[in-house]
Design a protein around this motif. Sequence first.
Motif, PDB file in Angstrom:
ATOM      1  N   GLU A 136       0.818  -1.212   0.000  1.00  0.00           N
ATOM      2  CA  GLU A 136       0.000   0.000   0.000  1.00  0.00           C
ATOM      3  C   GLU A 136       0.855   1.267   0.000  1.00  0.00           C
ATOM      4  O   GLU A 136       0.609   2.185  -0.793  1.00  0.00           O
ATOM      5  CB  GLU A 136      -0.940   0.003   1.206  1.00  0.00           C
ATOM      6  CG  GLU A 136      -1.823   1.229   1.271  1.00  0.00           C
ATOM      7  CD  GLU A 136      -2.772   1.205   2.445  1.00  0.00           C
ATOM      8  OE1 GLU A 136      -3.593   2.131   2.528  1.00  0.00           O
ATOM      9  OE2 GLU A 136      -2.708   0.288   3.277  1.00  0.00           O
ATOM     10  N   THR A 137       1.852   1.339   0.852  1.00  0.00           N
ATOM     11  CA  THR A 137       2.680   2.547   0.942  1.00  0.00           C
ATOM     12  C   THR A 137       3.477   2.800  -0.339  1.00  0.00           C
ATOM     13  O   THR A 137       3.442   3.920  -0.866  1.00  0.00           O
ATOM     14  CB  THR A 137       3.604   2.485   2.171  1.00  0.00           C
ATOM     15  OG1 THR A 137       2.785   2.419   3.351  1.00  0.00           O
ATOM     16  CG2 THR A 137       4.507   3.706   2.257  1.00  0.00           C
ATOM     17  N   PRO A 138       4.182   1.813  -0.896  1.00  0.00           N
ATOM     18  CA  PRO A 138       4.901   2.092  -2.149  1.00  0.00           C
ATOM     19  C   PRO A 138       3.975   2.490  -3.300  1.00  0.00           C
ATOM     20  O   PRO A 138       4.320   3.371  -4.097  1.00  0.00           O
ATOM     21  CB  PRO A 138       5.629   0.784  -2.466  1.00  0.00           C
ATOM     22  CG  PRO A 138       5.642   0.006  -1.212  1.00  0.00           C
ATOM     23  CD  PRO A 138       4.490   0.488  -0.392  1.00  0.00           C
ATOM     24  N   GLU A 142       1.068   4.004  -2.998  1.00  0.00           N
ATOM     25  CA  GLU A 142       0.635   5.370  -2.688  1.00  0.00           C
ATOM     26  C   GLU A 142       1.706   6.368  -3.116  1.00  0.00           C
ATOM     27  O   GLU A 142       1.416   7.396  -3.741  1.00  0.00           O
ATOM     28  CB  GLU A 142       0.333   5.512  -1.200  1.00  0.00           C
ATOM     29  CG  GLU A 142       0.038   6.918  -0.742  1.00  0.00           C
ATOM     30  CD  GLU A 142      -1.247   7.488  -1.333  1.00  0.00           C
ATOM     31  OE1 GLU A 142      -1.373   8.714  -1.372  1.00  0.00           O
ATOM     32  OE2 GLU A 142      -2.116   6.713  -1.736  1.00  0.00           O
ATOM     33  N   ARG A 143       2.948   6.081  -2.789  1.00  0.00           N
ATOM     34  CA  ARG A 143       4.050   6.973  -3.159  1.00  0.00           C
ATOM     35  C   ARG A 143       4.203   7.065  -4.676  1.00  0.00           C
ATOM     36  O   ARG A 143       4.432   8.139  -5.228  1.00  0.00           O
ATOM     37  CB  ARG A 143       5.351   6.496  -2.529  1.00  0.00           C
ATOM     38  CG  ARG A 143       5.383   6.711  -1.042  1.00  0.00           C
ATOM     39  CD  ARG A 143       6.662   6.212  -0.441  1.00  0.00           C
ATOM     40  NE  ARG A 143       6.643   6.405   1.000  1.00  0.00           N
ATOM     41  CZ  ARG A 143       7.512   5.850   1.812  1.00  0.00           C
ATOM     42  NH1 ARG A 143       8.472   5.062   1.350  1.00  0.00           N
ATOM     43  NH2 ARG A 143       7.432   6.071   3.112  1.00  0.00           N
ATOM     44  N   PHE A 144       4.097   5.925  -5.352  1.00  0.00           N
ATOM     45  CA  PHE A 144       4.212   5.906  -6.809  1.00  0.00           C
ATOM     46  C   PHE A 144       3.090   6.719  -7.448  1.00  0.00           C
ATOM     47  O   PHE A 144       3.331   7.536  -8.342  1.00  0.00           O
ATOM     48  CB  PHE A 144       4.193   4.455  -7.311  1.00  0.00           C
ATOM     49  CG  PHE A 144       4.218   4.327  -8.798  1.00  0.00           C
ATOM     50  CD1 PHE A 144       5.295   4.787  -9.527  1.00  0.00           C
ATOM     51  CD2 PHE A 144       3.159   3.735  -9.468  1.00  0.00           C
ATOM     52  CE1 PHE A 144       5.326   4.663 -10.919  1.00  0.00           C
ATOM     53  CE2 PHE A 144       3.182   3.601 -10.845  1.00  0.00           C
ATOM     54  CZ  PHE A 144       4.256   4.068 -11.575  1.00  0.00           C
ATOM     55  N   THR A 198       1.303   9.123  -6.127  1.00  0.00           N
ATOM     56  CA  THR A 198       1.504  10.537  -5.819  1.00  0.00           C
ATOM     57  C   THR A 198       2.600  11.124  -6.693  1.00  0.00           C
ATOM     58  O   THR A 198       2.468  12.235  -7.218  1.00  0.00           O
ATOM     59  CB  THR A 198       1.844  10.720  -4.328  1.00  0.00           C
ATOM     60  OG1 THR A 198       0.758  10.204  -3.549  1.00  0.00           O
ATOM     61  CG2 THR A 198       2.055  12.174  -3.969  1.00  0.00           C
ATOM     62  N   TRP A 199       3.677  10.368  -6.879  1.00  0.00           N
ATOM     63  CA  TRP A 199       4.776  10.821  -7.734  1.00  0.00           C
ATOM     64  C   TRP A 199       4.276  11.049  -9.162  1.00  0.00           C
ATOM     65  O   TRP A 199       4.575  12.070  -9.778  1.00  0.00           O
ATOM     66  CB  TRP A 199       5.908   9.787  -7.700  1.00  0.00           C
ATOM     67  CG  TRP A 199       7.056  10.141  -8.567  1.00  0.00           C
ATOM     68  CD1 TRP A 199       8.050  11.042  -8.320  1.00  0.00           C
ATOM     69  CD2 TRP A 199       7.332   9.592  -9.869  1.00  0.00           C
ATOM     70  NE1 TRP A 199       8.930  11.074  -9.381  1.00  0.00           N
ATOM     71  CE2 TRP A 199       8.511  10.198 -10.340  1.00  0.00           C
ATOM     72  CE3 TRP A 199       6.699   8.640 -10.657  1.00  0.00           C
ATOM     73  CZ2 TRP A 199       9.064   9.883 -11.576  1.00  0.00           C
ATOM     74  CZ3 TRP A 199       7.253   8.331 -11.890  1.00  0.00           C
ATOM     75  CH2 TRP A 199       8.416   8.943 -12.334  1.00  0.00           C
ATOM     76  N   ARG A 241       2.139  14.172  -9.534  1.00  0.00           N
ATOM     77  CA  ARG A 241       2.825  15.459  -9.366  1.00  0.00           C
ATOM     78  C   ARG A 241       4.008  15.652 -10.316  1.00  0.00           C
ATOM     79  O   ARG A 241       4.784  16.599 -10.140  1.00  0.00           O
ATOM     80  CB  ARG A 241       3.311  15.573  -7.923  1.00  0.00           C
ATOM     81  CG  ARG A 241       2.155  15.569  -6.944  1.00  0.00           C
ATOM     82  CD  ARG A 241       2.648  15.595  -5.536  1.00  0.00           C
ATOM     83  NE  ARG A 241       1.521  15.529  -4.602  1.00  0.00           N
ATOM     84  CZ  ARG A 241       1.649  15.440  -3.302  1.00  0.00           C
ATOM     85  NH1 ARG A 241       2.847  15.409  -2.754  1.00  0.00           N
ATOM     86  NH2 ARG A 241       0.590  15.375  -2.531  1.00  0.00           N
TER      87      ARG A 241
END
Length: 59
Positions: free
Chosen positions: A40-42, A44-46, A48-49, A52
């Motif tokens: 979930e965290t990776p 989410e980061r991907f 978001t990246w 943006r």
Amino acid sequence: MYFTDRGIEELVARRGEEQVSLEWLGERLRDFVDLNPEFETPIERFATWLARLDDEDDD
């Protein structure tokens, strides 16, 4: 080469000619997290990246 490069290379080799929408990609990412909640965290980061990428740096 990073280990993840192999997966990226496979993706490009198998599906590189396809065009997909960001909506489709979002749904596939949700499906992946549903099946693999430990990522979930990776993911989410991907996501978001990706969202943006065109933002100007505030630095």
